[in-house]
Design a protein around this motif. Structure first.
Motif: not given
Length: 443
Positions: A5, A29, A32, A73
């Motif tokens: 990350y 993205r 993710q 996310r």
């Protein structure tokens, strides 16, 4: 960099900015997952509350979403990408009914009036320190607002409706504040609100405008502003009726601190009366753009509102672009003075195309909405499938995902360039596209 990350920082603002940078560069993205808050806090050596604050900021900005135990996310469409990227590629020989543009044939010729405005600018150039508003524009706009029952208030000029809405929100709200928005509603507004660090609260819409019960729930939950499209609502074509206006004003009267923003972009292309909501809250604004009736490249909108709101918009504008080009203002004034657009005729033209499509769809068992403006909204069970099947038939329509928050799926069809001969084949194609696919039986 934090393992896989690309997140760093010690404070909540730094951590949130790090995630946004990573989204912008593609290092994080869409879809993710982000690390759990406690895990990220341990890796960064900060308090979990700091990470919680960063994640909250990112949610409010529309960058991430949280789904309970599944964690947080990256949103599939963060605010930085824009709903306009949900475009449909028009096949060769196909018809593009997805853009939301007016009919070029109904727009006035700009060359002669621009030339005349240019000659006037040569004689009387606007210089720094001069009054940046054309007095005739202000006079005519105020007279038309008075005729439609809009409360008295000072005027200013902005570069279109969206510019006005952004300036109004920034003038009164702060990051984290909630804004009640129409759902389905204008995709640009649904992008703008989270891009400003604000939160969207959906308010359902039917043919008569926003749902009063939804609005009451939104305001009771803390929404500090409401954005309403008075007529020609995009994408549904809704128009606020007198009865609905009374109900909405009653709700707003219970929350007088609400910032009310009314977008009357349909002025000049609709033949339904305006039923303004303004006047029951302390801070309010009504915006009218020239784009739909006179051309999208005429970035001129007139804004009126309470004195404090208009003064804040003017003051911030002076520190940015300064003013909207007087050349463009004079062009709009000339178009008005010369009657370059036959407003009733334009309204009838769009109305005839819209009504013909809605009626043809009704005969085929398809429910469609479109009381005003240039769009028709069709609820569908399978949005992606309907768009794809219509593309195969040679018709490009806008997917409802561009306009929705929590409302059911649908498609938007812009009727502005439809001909009489288009109606039947388009209605047949839509009816075929929205029917459930036949079940397949395998032996």
């Amino acid at each position: 960099m934090l393992g896989e990350y690309p997140i760093e920082g010690r404070g909540a603002a730094e951590i949130a900015a790090s995630v946004e940078r990573a989204v912008g560069t593609g290092d994080l993205r869409a879809g993710q997952p982000l690390p759990p808050m406690r895990e990220l806090a341990a890796r960064l050596g900060v308090n979990p509350n700091t990470v919680a604050a960063a994640y909250r900021t990112l949610r409010e900005r529309g960058v991430i979403e949280t789904a309970g135990r599944r964690g947080s996310r990256i949103r599939s469409r963060p605010a930085t990408t824009g709903r306009e990227e949900l475009r449909v590629e028009v096949p060769a020989g196909g018809r593009d009914l997805a853009t939301g543009n007016p009919d070029p044939a109904l727009l006035p010729r700009l060359g002669p009036v621009l030339a005349a405005a240019g000659r006037e600018a040569d004689r009387r150039p606007l210089l720094y320190g001069d009054d940046p508003f054309d007095p005739e524009l202000v006079r005519v706009a105020r007279a038309e607002l008075d005729a439609d029952g809009v409360p008295e208030g000072p005027l200013t000029v902005t570069s279109g409706s969206l510019d006005a809405i952004e300036r109004l929100l920034v003038a009164h709200l702060r990051p984290g504040d909630a804004v009640a928005v129409e759902d389905p509603g204008w995709g640009s507004v649904l992008d703008l609100v989270p891009a400003l660090g604000l939160r969207t609260v959906p308010v359902g819409v039917d043919d008569d405008g926003p749902n009063p019960d939804d609005l009451r729930r939104a305001l009771e939950a803390g929404a500090r502003a409401l954005i309403v499209t008075d007529r020609a609502q995009n994408p549904t074509g809704a128009s606020v009726t007198a009865t609905r206006a009374r109900a909405l004003r009653a709700v707003l009267r219970e929350h007088p601190q609400t910032l009310l923003i009314e977008d009357d972009h349909g002025h000049g292309i609709v033949d339904l009366p305006l039923h303004p909501l303004a006047g029951v809250t302390r801070h309010w604004a009504v915006v009218r753009s020239a784009s739909k009736a006179y051309g999208p490249d005429l970035r001129v909108a007139v804004l009126t509102g309470d004195p404090v709101t208009v003064d804040r918009v003017r003051g911030r504008q002076r520190l940015g672009p300064g003013w909207v080009s007087l050349l463009l203002q004079r062009t709009v004034v000339r178009l008005w003075a010369e009657g370059a657009v036959d407003r009733p005729a334009v309204a009838r033209a769009y109305g005839a195309r819209r009504d013909a499509l809605v009626d043809a769809l009704a005969k085929r068992g398809v429910v469609a909405h479109g009381r005003s403006g240039m769009n028709v909204w069709i609820p569908v069970p399978d949005e992606t499938g309907a768009v794809a099947r219509l593309l195969q038939a040679g018709w490009a329509v806008a997917p409802g995902a561009r306009f929705r928050l929590a409302s059911p799926p649908g498609i938007r069809i812009t009727v502005s360039t439809l001909t009489e001969g288009d109606i039947t084949p388009l209605a047949e194609a839509v009816a075929a596209a929205v029917r459930p696919s036949p079940a397949r039986v395998y032996g």
